[in-house]
Design an enzyme around this catalytic site. Sequence first.
Site, PDB file in Angstrom:
ATOM      1  N   SER A  74       0.529  -1.726  -0.306  1.00 25.10           N
ATOM      2  CA  SER A  74      -0.440  -0.364   0.327  1.00 25.10           C
ATOM      3  C   SER A  74       0.960   1.081   0.274  1.00 25.10           C
ATOM      4  O   SER A  74       1.926   1.425  -0.651  1.00 25.10           O
ATOM      5  CB  SER A  74      -0.934   0.184   1.236  1.00 25.10           C
ATOM      6  OG  SER A  74      -1.904   1.127   1.227  1.00 25.10           O
TER       7      SER A  74
ATOM      8  N   ASP B 286      -6.022  -3.540  -2.703  1.00 28.39           N
ATOM      9  CA  ASP B 286      -4.655  -3.406  -1.733  1.00 28.39           C
ATOM     10  C   ASP B 286      -4.627  -4.369  -1.358  1.00 28.39           C
ATOM     11  O   ASP B 286      -5.102  -5.618  -0.853  1.00 28.39           O
ATOM     12  CB  ASP B 286      -5.440  -2.273  -0.926  1.00 28.39           C
ATOM     13  CG  ASP B 286      -4.322  -2.161  -0.106  1.00 28.39           C
ATOM     14  OD1 ASP B 286      -3.187  -1.723   0.550  1.00 28.39           O
ATOM     15  OD2 ASP B 286      -4.329  -0.446   0.715  1.00 28.39           O
TER      16      ASP B 286
END
Length: 346
Positions: free
Chosen positions: A53, A191
């Site tokens: 991320s 993600d």
Amino acid sequence: MLKESPNGSRRFQILALSGGGFRGVYSAAVLKAFEEAAKKPLGQCFDLIAGTSIGGIIGLGIALEKPMAEVLNAFQDHGSSIFSDRPAPKSFLGRAWDLRRSICKPKYRVDGLTAAVKQILGSETRLEDALHPIIVPTVNVTTGSPQFFKTPHHQKFQSDWKHRVVDIALATSAAPTFFPLAKIENSHFADGGLYANAPDIHALHEAVYFLGAQEAEVHMLSIGTTTSTFSFSHCIGRDLGAWEWMLGSRLLSVIGSAQQQCEVSMMKHRLSERYLRIDENQSKEQQSDLGLDVATRDAQEMLAAMGSESAKRALGDARLIELLSHHANPVTFFHGKRSTGNGGNK
């Protein structure tokens, strides 16, 4: 000078960077201080980088030897356009109204994040431009499987090097409910923090299985985003439905926190003193002002200050000084522009 053990194996260093939304400003501040202390690009200190991320965005910057001061400045400059400059809602009605914004579509457009990533990594930079090995976790929701984007540091890695790093960065940070799914070629991505918010053990596996490191010679620096703990008050009760789980990003926070704590515990068992974790626990007062998507000026300053203080304390640890004194082992890239011709494609 590389240190060798009696059996001839070399010290191998890994940098692992956790995800955590805008709280990654903390990580960037820590790394900025470490780079200043090392007096060289941080990528030159590590044989492998892993980031998830926002940690993936920062990690890609390190692999490309982008100055950490510039990375930190980019997040601060674009913070309010990536997320918002609204304070974290504190009342139930405020949190409910905030949740309403992401019920039918992502809470944020991806334009601000894209602008920040392009400022850090460049618009047309490709993974083959990386100077140091890196792995970046994502979830390929088209195939329904976890996926790592990797530099071509193994003969089997024949395609990732062709992708733009901005696309990889958007894929690893496409947090559900916050941003739309990312697209690379014909696949959609979410993600990587859904399963590897702290990518530490995945990085260890990569080092041993694909890069030939001896686990007894692996040293790891792991950096969090002040998100290591998250707990519920008993007053919330037990009968939580979809609304209660999503309120205040509870579900994402629980997933990230639990996975990180499990990862850190296992890594301490595996590497013992060769594992150094840098992170902070937010105080109750700070928790009310530091959300995954809170990018107010106060939040920026608080996260940067916490990062600077963590770095100061860590620089008193002999293990960190040794980590920053390391010179990464020579690496072979088998494909792309940095291929050394060992059967790779140029």
